[in-house]
Design a protein around this motif. Structure first.
Motif, short mmCIF file in Angstrom:
data_model
loop_
_atom_site.label_atom_id
_atom_site.label_comp_id
_atom_site.label_asym_id
_atom_site.label_seq_id
_atom_site.Cartn_x
_atom_site.Cartn_y
_atom_site.Cartn_z
N GLY A 19 0.80 -1.21 0.00
CA GLY A 19 0.00 0.00 0.00
C GLY A 19 0.84 1.26 0.00
N LYS A 176 -9.39 5.63 -3.74
CA LYS A 176 -9.26 5.31 -2.32
C LYS A 176 -10.14 6.25 -1.52
CE LYS A 176 -5.60 4.22 1.02
NZ LYS A 176 -4.11 4.23 1.21
N THR A 250 -7.72 -2.14 2.47
CA THR A 250 -6.50 -1.57 3.04
C THR A 250 -6.80 -1.01 4.43
OG1 THR A 250 -4.67 -0.02 2.67
CG2 THR A 250 -6.87 0.72 2.02
N GLN A 271 -4.15 -4.41 0.51
CA GLN A 271 -3.00 -3.52 0.55
C GLN A 271 -2.45 -3.50 1.97
OE1 GLN A 271 -3.65 0.37 -1.09
NE2 GLN A 271 -4.34 -0.40 -3.06
#
Length: 335
Positions: A19, A176, A250, A271
């Motif tokens: 990530g 994201k 993530t 991630q």
């Protein structure tokens, strides 16, 4: 076990993605991560504030409680904030690093952009694509604290950014997001419809803290823990099969069990950053061993057999993820 997976339309050798973090600053580190089993690496974010000092005033003000004088017009710091030179690299250096990484590793390299305003995203994304980035990740970090700004306006701003970047580049585009939207599922569907190739759930806001002795505000950012994974699992399970975009989990992925949970919920990839910063690249080998042990016990051959198996769409456990489960847990506590 065959760990190959598709993410953003790209074929990866593994769902274990590095990530956005400082892990991608050095070529040798990325090589080590690739050798240990990483399927993709996301570079640390290029911040819009590196292009526009006047926007940095607002950014630092929102995050750290400082006034608009926090950063002066010449880019120098005031009020104890980081000097402008503390950004890891200039935009041009960032693009050069993308090109260098592409020459030295085989796994896909993703450029990352962090910001809130419309203006600079397109320029950043185009330059990253020109430098050789295999995909772009937009980190829409927008902790709106203005009480006059509606939830609808915040969502429209995010959609406009994604529309502009999607039209400007040809490589895959991931978005994201934070979970703090008024109707996250609806926003996810809208992003899917306007061309986002993937959704990354979720970013972690920097949390200002207060020193009661000095009576001032200071910045703090702690490594994630597996406890943070639950929110990601819930929304991944809710969205799987309802959008075309790939889903990346993530925040909170630290071991093989966390990876397996994420895949069962419907993630294409996970991630990881905190656990790799703490334990190094070889931690990826340990995670793969944990997955392999689980795989043997379950007699599973590939990830496609388990992806989304525990999603709302496939598992038939919608109530477990929704309000009725909340009610039943409270009822048990009352007993």
């Amino acid at each position: 076990m065959d760990l190959a997976t598709n993410y953003l339309g790209l074929r990866l050798k593994s769902p274990l993605v590095v990530g956005a973090s400082g892990l991608a600053v050095k070529v040798e580190t990325v090589r080590q991560l690739e050798a240990a089993g990483a399927g993709m690496v996301v570079m640390h974010s290029l911040f819009e504030e590196q292009f526009a000092v006047e926007q940095a005033n607002r950014h630092w003000s929102m995050e750290h409680g400082s006034g608009p004088e926090a950063i002066t017009t010449d880019g120098s710091a005031a009020g104890g904030l980081p000097d402008w030179d503390e950004f890891r690299m200039s935009p041009d250096e960032y693009y050069e690093l993308i090109a260098t990484l592409k020459k030295n590793v085989r796994i896909p390299v993703v450029g990352s952009i962090n910001g809130v305003t419309v203006g600079n995203w397109v320029v950043f994304a185009q330059r990253m694509e020109q430098a050789g980035a295999d995909a772009i990740e937009l980190n829409i970090y927008d902790p709106t604290m203005d009480p006059t700004v509606t939830g609808l306006l915040v969502e429209q701003r995010a959609l406009e950014i994604v529309k502009l970047v999607r039209r400007a580049i040809r490589v895959p585009l991931a978005v994201k997001l934070s979970p703090y939207y008024s109707s996250f599922a609806h926003l996810a569907v809208q992003l899917d419809q306007i061309g986002a190739d993937g959704l990354v759930l979720f970013n972690r806001f920097l949390q200002p803290d207060i020193n009661v002795q000095r009576e001032d505000v200071f910045r703090t950012l702690r490594y994630s823990t597996s406890d943070e994974l639950l929110l990601r699992l819930r929304w991944t399970a809710a969205l799987f099969g309802r959008i075309k975009a790939s889903i990346a989990v993530t925040g909170g992925v630290h071991n093989g069990e966390d990876v397996i949970k994420s895949l069962l919920a419907g993630a294409s990839v996970v991630q990881m950053a905190s656990c790799l910063l703490e334990k190094g690249a070889t931690h990826l080998l340990s995670i793969q061993q944990q997955i392999e042990a689980w795989r043997r016990g379950k007699k599973i051959e590939s990830l496609s057999e388990i992806r989304g198996k525990m999603s709302i769409l496939k598992s038939g456990h919608a109530a477990t993820y929704e309000r009725v489960n909340y009610v039943s847990i409270l009822a048990k506590d009352d007993d």
